[in-house]
Design a protein around this motif. Structure first.
Motif, PDB file in Angstrom:
ATOM      1  N   GLY A  36       0.815  -1.217   0.000  1.00 19.00           N
ATOM      2  CA  GLY A  36       0.000   0.000   0.000  1.00 19.00           C
ATOM      3  C   GLY A  36       0.846   1.263   0.000  1.00 19.00           C
ATOM      4  N   MET A  37       1.900   1.274   0.825  1.00 22.24           N
ATOM      5  CA  MET A  37       2.799   2.433   0.868  1.00 22.24           C
ATOM      6  C   MET A  37       3.519   2.611  -0.461  1.00 22.24           C
ATOM      7  N   LEU A  38       4.017   1.498  -1.017  1.00 23.53           N
ATOM      8  CA  LEU A  38       4.694   1.581  -2.311  1.00 23.53           C
ATOM      9  C   LEU A  38       3.734   2.049  -3.404  1.00 23.53           C
ATOM     10  N   GLY A  39       2.483   1.596  -3.342  1.00 19.34           N
ATOM     11  CA  GLY A  39       1.484   2.035  -4.315  1.00 19.34           C
ATOM     12  C   GLY A  39       1.218   3.527  -4.223  1.00 19.34           C
ATOM     13  N   GLU A  40       1.168   4.048  -3.013  1.00 22.09           N
ATOM     14  CA  GLU A  40       0.956   5.492  -2.848  1.00 22.09           C
ATOM     15  C   GLU A  40       2.160   6.284  -3.349  1.00 22.09           C
ATOM     16  N   LEU A  41       3.358   5.761  -3.144  1.00 20.31           N
ATOM     17  CA  LEU A  41       4.574   6.445  -3.595  1.00 20.31           C
ATOM     18  C   LEU A  41       4.802   6.306  -5.095  1.00 20.31           C
ATOM     19  N   PRO A  70      11.821   4.789 -12.060  1.00 21.22           N
ATOM     20  CA  PRO A  70      12.545   4.307 -10.892  1.00 21.22           C
ATOM     21  C   PRO A  70      11.607   4.165  -9.691  1.00 21.22           C
ATOM     22  N   LEU A  71      11.845   3.156  -8.882  1.00 17.61           N
ATOM     23  CA  LEU A  71      10.992   2.867  -7.732  1.00 17.61           C
ATOM     24  C   LEU A  71      11.360   3.749  -6.556  1.00 17.61           C
ATOM     25  N   LYS A  72      10.381   4.427  -5.985  1.00 10.64           N
ATOM     26  CA  LYS A  72      10.573   5.121  -4.724  1.00 10.64           C
ATOM     27  C   LYS A  72      10.475   4.083  -3.636  1.00 10.64           C
ATOM     28  N   THR A  73      11.309   4.166  -2.625  1.00  3.76           N
ATOM     29  CA  THR A  73      11.361   3.126  -1.605  1.00  3.76           C
ATOM     30  C   THR A  73      10.692   3.566  -0.318  1.00  3.76           C
ATOM     31  N   VAL A  74      10.358   2.587   0.494  1.00  3.55           N
ATOM     32  CA  VAL A  74       9.807   2.813   1.816  1.00  3.55           C
ATOM     33  C   VAL A  74      10.934   2.661   2.804  1.00  3.55           C
ATOM     34  N   ALA A  75      11.115   3.654   3.640  1.00  2.00           N
ATOM     35  CA  ALA A  75      12.232   3.610   4.618  1.00  2.00           C
ATOM     36  C   ALA A  75      11.970   2.632   5.726  1.00  2.00           C
TER      37      ALA A  75
END
Length: 75
Positions: A36-41, A70-75
């Motif tokens: 879900g977080m990756l989808g929002e980012l 490029p993929l934004k990552t979740v910290a």
């Protein structure tokens, strides 16, 4: 680590999904939260794109979607 309060129906869905995915309930919840977080980012990517990139980042040979940003990552 903490406790998250969720509705009983969502917990039941987690329980069912965890059985189908061979994950613990906590692991299933973590998976849904991360996706879900990756989808929002990364709103331009599909679920399959996100999973393929996560697998590749973990060292699993998964094909990269063509021309994906490029993929934004979740910290």
């Amino acid at each position: 680590m903490g406790i998250v309060n969720i509705e009983d129906e969502l917990h039941e869905q987690l329980r069912r999904a965890s059985k189908a995915s061979y994950r613990s309930i906590n692991a299933q919840a973590a998976f849904w939260i991360r996706i879900g977080m990756l989808g929002e980012l990364n709103p331009g990517l599909t679920f399959q794109d996100l999973v393929a990139r996560e697998l590749k980042a973990a060292g699993v040979d998964a094909p990269e979607p063509a021309a994906a940003p490029p993929l934004k990552t979740v910290a």
